[in-house]
Design a protein around this motif. Structure first.
Motif, PDB file in Angstrom:
ATOM      1  N   ALA A   1       0.835  -1.203   0.000  1.00 38.44           N
ATOM      2  CA  ALA A   1       0.000   0.000   0.000  1.00 38.44           C
ATOM      3  C   ALA A   1       0.870   1.253   0.000  1.00 38.44           C
ATOM      4  CB  ALA A   1      -0.935   0.000   1.200  1.00 38.44           C
ATOM      5  N   MET A   2       1.938   1.262   0.767  1.00 35.20           N
ATOM      6  CA  MET A   2       2.844   2.412   0.803  1.00 35.20           C
ATOM      7  C   MET A   2       3.550   2.600  -0.543  1.00 35.20           C
ATOM      8  SD  MET A   2       2.454   3.868   3.636  1.00 35.20           S
ATOM      9  CE  MET A   2       3.846   4.957   3.670  1.00 35.20           C
TER      10      MET A   2
ATOM     11  N   CYS B   1       2.437   1.680  -3.499  1.00 41.43           N
ATOM     12  CA  CYS B   1       1.446   2.171  -4.470  1.00 41.43           C
ATOM     13  C   CYS B   1       1.167   3.657  -4.256  1.00 41.43           C
ATOM     14  CB  CYS B   1       0.156   1.362  -4.361  1.00 41.43           C
ATOM     15  SG  CYS B   1       0.306  -0.312  -4.998  1.00 41.43           S
ATOM     16  N   THR B   2       1.056   4.057  -3.006  1.00 43.19           N
ATOM     17  CA  THR B   2       0.825   5.473  -2.699  1.00 43.19           C
ATOM     18  C   THR B   2       2.000   6.319  -3.161  1.00 43.19           C
ATOM     19  OG1 THR B   2      -0.486   4.842  -0.771  1.00 43.19           O
ATOM     20  CG2 THR B   2       0.323   7.091  -0.836  1.00 43.19           C
ATOM     21  N   LEU B   3       3.199   5.858  -2.900  1.00 43.30           N
ATOM     22  CA  LEU B   3       4.389   6.581  -3.336  1.00 43.30           C
ATOM     23  C   LEU B   3       4.457   6.680  -4.857  1.00 43.30           C
ATOM     24  CD1 LEU B   3       7.084   7.927  -2.604  1.00 43.30           C
ATOM     25  CD2 LEU B   3       8.122   5.669  -2.758  1.00 43.30           C
TER      26      LEU B   3
ATOM     27  N   MET C   1       1.981   6.608  -6.980  1.00 48.24           N
ATOM     28  CA  MET C   1       0.931   7.505  -7.490  1.00 48.24           C
ATOM     29  C   MET C   1       1.289   8.968  -7.262  1.00 48.24           C
ATOM     30  SD  MET C   1      -2.471   5.363  -6.437  1.00 48.24           S
ATOM     31  CE  MET C   1      -3.573   6.665  -6.870  1.00 48.24           C
ATOM     32  N   THR C   2       1.862   9.287  -6.126  1.00 47.38           N
ATOM     33  CA  THR C   2       2.220  10.685  -5.863  1.00 47.38           C
ATOM     34  C   THR C   2       3.450  11.104  -6.654  1.00 47.38           C
ATOM     35  OG1 THR C   2       3.497  10.040  -3.913  1.00 47.38           O
ATOM     36  CG2 THR C   2       1.211  10.697  -3.560  1.00 47.38           C
TER      37      THR C   2
END
Length: 68
Positions: A13-14, A16-18, A20-21
């Motif tokens: 999850a981390m 994927c978040t990284l 995307m940002t």
């Protein structure tokens, strides 16, 4: 088996978040006409500075004190 599933969900999850940002891009566009007008103004100012003759004070050498 439930613990192993939870162990890799948080890093995934981390990641994927990284990812995307990291894909966010900010583009700044300057109006071409305004940029060209500003460039023309600067060029005109530079040319005008070169065309002004020096004043009389700048052309005369400094006065030498007279020896008495």
């Amino acid at each position: 088996m439930n613990i192993r599933k939870q162990m890799w969900q948080w890093p995934l999850a981390m990641a994927c978040t990284l990812a995307m940002t990291a894909c966010v891009t900010i583009n700044i566009y300057f109006p071409a006409a305004a940029a060209e007008k500003a460039a023309d103004k600067i060029i005109d100012e530079v040319w005008q500075e070169g065309q002004h003759p020096k004043s009389n004070d700048e052309q005369k050498p400094a006065a030498q004190p007279s020896a008495q």
